[in-house]
Write an enzyme that holds these catalytic residues in place. Structure first.
Site, PDB file in Angstrom:
ATOM      1  N   ASP A  49      39.078  34.452  39.586  1.00 45.20           N
ATOM      2  CA  ASP A  49      37.995  35.085  38.818  1.00 45.20           C
ATOM      3  C   ASP A  49      36.689  35.183  39.608  1.00 45.20           C
ATOM      4  O   ASP A  49      35.988  36.187  39.510  1.00 45.20           O
ATOM      5  CB  ASP A  49      37.791  34.410  37.452  1.00 45.20           C
ATOM      6  CG  ASP A  49      37.484  32.945  37.558  1.00 45.20           C
ATOM      7  OD1 ASP A  49      37.682  32.383  38.651  1.00 45.20           O
ATOM      8  OD2 ASP A  49      37.042  32.359  36.558  1.00 45.20           O
ATOM      9  N   SER A  72      46.396  33.560  41.822  1.00 44.01           N
ATOM     10  CA  SER A  72      45.989  32.147  41.759  1.00 44.01           C
ATOM     11  C   SER A  72      47.162  31.341  41.248  1.00 44.01           C
ATOM     12  O   SER A  72      47.865  31.791  40.335  1.00 44.01           O
ATOM     13  CB  SER A  72      44.804  31.981  40.796  1.00 44.01           C
ATOM     14  OG  SER A  72      44.611  30.624  40.522  1.00 44.01           O
ATOM     15  N   ASP A 106      46.793  28.751  39.546  1.00 50.26           N
ATOM     16  CA  ASP A 106      46.326  27.997  38.369  1.00 50.26           C
ATOM     17  C   ASP A 106      46.699  28.631  37.022  1.00 50.26           C
ATOM     18  O   ASP A 106      46.677  27.963  36.004  1.00 50.26           O
ATOM     19  CB  ASP A 106      44.795  27.838  38.428  1.00 50.26           C
ATOM     20  CG  ASP A 106      44.342  27.095  39.673  1.00 50.26           C
ATOM     21  OD1 ASP A 106      45.149  26.340  40.230  1.00 50.26           O
ATOM     22  OD2 ASP A 106      43.174  27.268  40.082  1.00 50.26           O
TER      23      ASP A 106
END
Ligand code: F6P
Length: 363
Positions: A105, A150, A152
């Site tokens: 982000d 990512s 995550d």
């Protein structure tokens, strides 16, 4: 011919190479020229050879490779306007007015800021005599398209980020390995996994490996977490379990936001339950290695969609991210996705965990 650049930024993730490959090949297939920006925003600010034309064969065999072959960096210079001015000049010199960025982000927000400033940056280049007006005029609008890369899986508006399933697979393999030795010695293992503020990797690894207990930031235990854990694990042992696995997200804390560290968990298991306990921090092993099938598929489909998003954008189209929602590839406004992602972190910081979980459920 339009020139479309592709770049990876922030922490690497398996599947980034698949995304670059898809963007390069789709750009060429759609009659454009393709460029790669090396080393993330560092390469954009440096320019010259760091922005390199890519041919079809340059990305051969990239689909399965882990990491990012065009490099990535966290660049301080691009965060300041003079750095962005240099970046704009470098793009004008190459005739590029569209960038597909695969990153988290932070990287994507930086790109959108760049797009907003773009006309002003061009004016400044002309005013200061760095560029001639006719040189910048064909490139008045900059297109930015985000691909969320990512491990995550922490971005709102998409069900999966590129890399998260490869990382989850790696974590599960590691826990399986640990299971064998834990079983043999009747030991307990506390395993710390990555994810920054997001508990997705820890939660899904816990579900996928049948862990005894997990700690995630969005749904923390109270300050009596020691009692809660001992009750559950004590019961599992009474039922004859020979091994114990506790997964701790790196961002784990209790409801008062006191960090829950793997070593604190180990101490509780050793002292209160008298379990022979070890701590394993999986670290960057979770980020490396080949991309799993899902990430190869996701990065390819999203890379194709990203090029289409560039070619169909109008000057008024807000910068999109390419997402996957209920198994469909779609486009979502980048800034809205970033705002919703930030809302989760804000809810956790405000100790409003119901809200944090609700937001994650809706992601
Ligand atoms: O965002 C990906 C991630 O691997 C996080 O899970 C972790 O907190 C962080 O990056 C580690 O960053 P670095 O590689 O800079 O140590």
């Amino acid at each position: 011919k339009r020139r479309i650049a592709v770049m990876t930024s922030g922490g690497d993730a398996p599947g980034m190479n698949g995304a670059v490959r898809a963007v390069v090949r789709m750009s060429i297939a759609r009659g454009c020229e393709s460029y790669a920006i090396l080393e993330g925003y560092d390469g954009l600010v440096q320019g010259g050879d760091m922005i390199r034309e890519m041919k079809w064969e340059d990305v051969r065999d990239w689909l399965s490779k882990g990491g990012t072959l065009i490099g990535t960096a966290r660049c301080a210079e691009f965060r300041e306007r003079p750095g962005r001015l240099k970046a704009a000049h470098n793009l004008i010199l190459k005739g590029i007015d569209a960038i597909v960025i695969c990153g988290g982000d932070g990287s994507l927000t930086g790109a959108d800021t760049f797009r907003k400033e773009w006309p002003g940056l061009l004016d400044e280049l002309v005013k200061t005599g760095v560029c001639k007006n006719e040189q910048v005029e064909p490139y008045r609008h900059l297109n930015i398209v985000g691909l969320v890369g990512s491990i995550d899986n922490d971005m709102s508006s998409t069900d999966a980020t590129i890399g998260c399933y490869s990382s989850l697979t790696r974590i599960c393999q590691a826990v399986d390995f640990i299971d064998a030795t834990a079983f043999s010695h009747q030991r307990a293992f506390v395993i710390e996994v990555m994810g920054r503020h997001c508990g997705w990797l820890a939660l899904m690894a816990g579900v996928s490996t049948g862990a005894d207990f997990i700690y995630i930031p969005e749904s923390p235990p109270g300050t009596d977490w020691q009692d809660q854990m001992c009750k559950v694990i004590g019961k599992h042992r009474e039922m004859g379990k020979r091994k114990t696995i506790v997964i701790v997200a790196e961002g784990a804390h209790d409801t008062e936001l006191n960090k829950i560290s793997p070593s604190a968990v180990k101490d509780v298991l050793s002292i209160r339950l008298k379990l022979d306990t070890r701590v394993t921090t999986l670290g960057h092993v979770q980020r490396g290695g080949a991309a799993c099938a899902y990430d190869r598929m996701l990065s390819t489909l999203q890379g194709v969609e990203a090029v289409d998003a560039v070619l169909t954008a109008t000057p008024d189209t807000p910068s999109p991210i390419i997402s996957i929602v209920e198994n469909k590839i779609s486009r979502k406004p980048l800034l809205e996705a970033v705002r919703l992602t930030q809302e989760v972190t804000d809810a956790i910081e405000a100790k409003d965990f119901d809200k944090a979980m609700g937001l994650r459920d809706n992601e």
